[in-house]
Design an enzyme around this catalytic site. Structure first.
Site, short mmCIF file in Angstrom:
data_model
loop_
_atom_site.label_atom_id
_atom_site.label_comp_id
_atom_site.label_asym_id
_atom_site.label_seq_id
_atom_site.Cartn_x
_atom_site.Cartn_y
_atom_site.Cartn_z
N ALA A 1 0.79 -1.20 0.00
CA ALA A 1 0.00 0.00 0.00
C ALA A 1 0.82 1.24 0.00
O ALA A 1 1.72 1.40 0.76
CB ALA A 1 -0.85 0.01 1.22
N SER B 1 -5.13 3.92 -7.15
CA SER B 1 -5.07 2.54 -6.66
C SER B 1 -4.03 2.42 -5.56
O SER B 1 -3.06 3.17 -5.51
CB SER B 1 -4.69 1.58 -7.79
OG SER B 1 -3.29 1.62 -8.05
N ASP B 2 -4.26 1.44 -4.65
CA ASP B 2 -3.16 1.03 -3.81
C ASP B 2 -2.12 0.39 -4.73
O ASP B 2 -2.41 0.04 -5.88
CB ASP B 2 -3.64 0.05 -2.73
CG ASP B 2 -2.79 0.12 -1.48
OD1 ASP B 2 -1.62 0.52 -1.58
OD2 ASP B 2 -3.29 -0.21 -0.40
N TRP B 3 -0.90 0.26 -4.23
CA TRP B 3 0.21 -0.12 -5.10
C TRP B 3 0.07 -1.58 -5.54
O TRP B 3 0.08 -2.48 -4.72
CB TRP B 3 1.52 0.12 -4.36
CG TRP B 3 2.15 1.46 -4.64
CD1 TRP B 3 3.46 1.68 -4.96
CD2 TRP B 3 1.52 2.76 -4.66
NE1 TRP B 3 3.67 3.04 -5.17
CE2 TRP B 3 2.51 3.71 -5.00
CE3 TRP B 3 0.22 3.20 -4.44
CZ2 TRP B 3 2.24 5.07 -5.12
CZ3 TRP B 3 -0.07 4.55 -4.54
CH2 TRP B 3 0.94 5.47 -4.89
#
Length: 747
Positions: free
Chosen positions: A10, A276-278
């Site tokens: 994240a 987006s989260d990673w």
């Protein structure tokens, strides 16, 4: 940073901080904490200019803006004056600069920052004014580093005490959560920086977070897991939000039409950017159609992202229209104009400052106000130094630094005052400090648990004590007038990427504490941790017990000031401390961590709602925290006895400091309805206010509760509904210490 610091997932987030008036200044009957913080609306005044820019862009340039072009930025269009959108990571302050295409530190000498207390600490202040100041302080640091977006705050619920990110999440209560989050976001965005609120939504465990399918009934979703996000959008006007890793009702949250389109944009009117989260994106056309704007991720060639070359191909094949692409590009450009990153207003953008004495003092103020006094028999605290010639300081946590530890983002800081350093700074030179490490921080190398495997619980600690270390600690305690043990946890043990296995104190600390107490009964125990632990036995044995947090650059000085009485502790627990993990709702219902699916079987009865409704005694209740003085509540009343649906209930109570030192108390207002036709928790937090009262003085505190706060979510009608009838408003200083009750009628 070590390899361990590799950021596995994240994009992160959190920080906090704050300023609060000194105790001595606070004679007002009602502080600024009662004001409603409102953010600046996202404007459309640049839309004509934006449309013109979009018309001049190639499809490749447009799509370059929809995905990472470095580890922490999207693509800009230099020829048109469109800059990259530059993001900064960090739950504890602005992360150090890393390389553009990998997680290695950039090796700069000018990227030091202030280390702020973690999210649990901020929530423990129960001080909205401080949250706003924290946001301002951190915003200035971001601008000094020329950043546009902070990947923060993280406002997911503390569903289980074992959660690896409990330390950075704020609370188990949605009301406290939103009341701290909103002013933080407002304060941050006042400095021309975007907040990226995360992780939307129901991202409440690290175990299996990449794929677990979260099942929550609609009422629970609306009443527990969404209120802080809704307030972040509607009240704070957050410019960005981050999609979570997990699935929700079968669909990944970064491509979840119900959450990103129907709720976030259609219901709440969100006009900002969804990031987006990673590495949380799983498709191309579906992701874009269902509401995501920017895909970010961990290292692979940036052109291989779902919203990169694959999206160019989807447009050329006709699967995705250029009109759809333009919609997302327009959202991003609006936000860049909003924070003055481009356009004619850029010359007026906030400049910022970083790692300044003023910011260190912001960190100090929150740390001094978040420390919780859990037990204090026979006035063992504050320490009385008359006749004291020596103090034993025991425990690895007396010297442990946490700013750059654990997974996720740390802070490269020039200042992290440890507890031992704090005591050295504050104690008279005539007092000898006898330090002993006491226990060793050790992990099972064969079963580290958290090192790279986010599907397992961990890490596994070695809990056998080293006999020589124990003997050294016992001898130090014996030969000292007073002993202080600094125990608890650290950010290697509590960390993103894994949930804990259980509540036990790691590294054999419980046995060490027992032996030191036997050697010197005048022993103070200080816990440093971000989440609940099993401290039942410790609590019974010691006369004084203090709870501190991963508490920032000035944490050691703040802790020393509390122990020595310069600061009267006023922190309150933002979550329930259970006696046993099986008393906690997610565990009592056998619904954590699940497997491929997790069903939130406890429903609306999260945290204290469960304990209070089921009549289960906690070790320490939600909202609990002692003081070096005593307070009495009197003359509680409401401004009326009957209210309409559009009214605001005003409840006032006199808070008298009946002790001998100035102090701060948190008045907490809980609402209950005993004759309800629907299932309810025994009580729910609906208002609070912190007030500073001089010794012997009295403050009248007024808490305003909009009647709409008493609503429940009617699933059948798909709307919030206030049930008419009698409500009991309970005033106390914890969920289990109610001092006064008022009955009102809602018509």
């Amino acid at each position: 940073m070590k390899n361990k610091m590799t950021y596995l997932s994240a994009a992160v987030a959190f920080a906090f901080f704050a300023s609060c008036k000194n105790d001595a200044q606070s004679s007002s009957t009602e502080s600024a904490q009662t004001e409603e913080y409102q953010g600046k609306e996202i404007g459309t005044e640049h839309d004509a200019e934006i449309d013109k820019l979009i018309a001049e862009m190639t499809i490749e340039e447009k799509i370059g803006m929809l995905h990472g072009n470095s580890m922490f930025s999207n693509g800009g269009v230099k020829r048109l004056g469109i800059p990259e959108l530059k993001m900064a990571d960090g739950p504890l302050g602005v992360r150090e600069e890393i390389s553009r295409d990998n997680w290695a530190p950039a090796g700069l000498t000018n990227d030091f920052a202030t280390y702020y207390p973690a999210g649990g600490g901020l929530a423990a202040t129960w001080n909205t004014e401080m949250a706003h100041t924290f946001g301002n302080s951190l915003g200035e640091e971001l601008r000094a580093r020329d950043k546009d977006m902070l990947l923060s705050p993280a406002i997911n619920m503390v569903r289980t005490p074992l959660g690896g990110r409990t330390y950075e999440y704020m609370s188990e209560d949605p009301f406290l959560n939103k009341k701290i989050a909103v002013p933080l976001i407002v304060g941050l965005q006042e400095k021309d920086v975007m907040a990226c609120v995360k992780h939307f939504a129901a991202n409440n465990q690290e175990t299996n977070r990449d794929f677990v399918d979260v099942q929550i009934d609609e009422r629970t979703l609306r009443e527990i897991y969404l209120p802080a996000f809704e307030a972040a959008i509607k009240e704070a006007k957050s410019y960005a939000i981050m999609g979570a890793y997990n699935k929700f009702r079968g669909e990944y949250l970064c491509e979840n039409d119900y959450m990103l389109n129907k709720i976030l944009r259609d219901e709440w009117g969100f006009k900002g950017v969804v990031v987006s989260d990673w590495a949380a994106v799983h498709s191309t056309a579906k992701t874009l159609k269902n509401g995501l704007d920017i895909e970010m991720g961990t290292p692979k060639p940036f052109n291989e992202f779902f919203l990169a070359d694959k999206l160019i191909a989807a447009v050329k094949s006709g699967e995705v229209s250029e009109t759809e692409i333009n919609l997302h590009v327009k959202r991003i450009l609006r936000m860049l104009f909003q924070v003055k990153a481009m356009g004619s207003e850029s010359k007026d953008r906030a400049k910022g400052s970083i790692a300044t004495e003023a910011h260190y003092q912001d960190a100090y103020k929150i740390a001094a106000e978040d420390i919780v006094l859990l037990k204090n028999e026979n006035n063992a605290l504050p320490l009385k130094l008359d006749g004291v010639k020596s103090i034993a300081v025991i425990g690895n946590n007396a010297v442990k630094q946490n700013a750059l530890r654990g997974f996720g983002a740390g802070v490269k800081t020039k200042r992290e005052i440890t507890p031992l350093e704090g005591l050295k700074n504050r104690l008279p030179a005539s007092i000898k400090i006898n330090y002993a490490e006491g226990y060793l921080e050790r992990y099972d190398e064969k079963n580290k648990g958290n090192l790279g495997n986010i599907t397992s619980n961990g890490p596994v600690t070695i809990d056998q004590l080293d006999p020589a270390k124990v003997q050294e600690a016992v001898e130090a305690a014996k030969k000292s007038d007073v002993a202080i043990i600094f125990a608890g946890s650290n950010r290697d043990y509590e960390t993103e990427s894994s949930d804990r296995r259980d509540l036990h104190l790691p590294f054999g600390q419980e046995e060490l504490i027992k032996k030191v107490l036997e050697a010197n009964p005048k022993t103070i125990v200080v816990m440093i941790a971000g989440a609940p632990f099993d401290i039942n036995a410790v609590s019974q044995k010691t006369s004084a017990l203090v709870w501190s947090w991963f508490n920032g650059s000035e944490g050691g000085n703040a802790l020393a000031d509390v122990l020595l009485g310069k600061v009267n502790p006023s922190g309150k627990l933002p979550w329930t401390m259970p006696k046993n993990i099986m008393d906690s709702p997610a565990h009592a219902t056998n619904s954590f961590p699940g497997g491929k699916t997790v069903n939130y079987a406890e429903g609306i009865l999260i945290g204290y709602r469960w304990f209070d409704t089921k009549n289960i005694a906690p070790l320490y209740p939600f909202g609990f925290g002692l003081s070096y003085t005593t307070f009495a509540f009197d003359n509680a009343k409401s401004d009326k006895t009957s209210y309409a649906l559009t009214d605001v209930i005003e409840v006032s109570v006199d808070v008298k400091n009946t002790g001998k030192v100035d102090g701060k108390e948190v008045v907490q207002l809980y609402a209950s309805k005993s004759d309800s036709k629907i299932t309810r928790a025994a009580q729910e937090l609906k208002g609070f206010q912190k007030t500073a009262v001089k010794a012997g003085s009295l403050n009248t505190v007024t808490i305003k509760v909009p009647v709409k706060e008493l609503a429940y979510y009617d699933v059948a009608a798909k709307k919030w509904t206030v049930e008419p009838g009698k409500y009991t408003l309970k005033l106390g200083n914890s969920s289990r210490d109610i001092k006064k009750e008022i009955v009102v009628t809602i018509k």
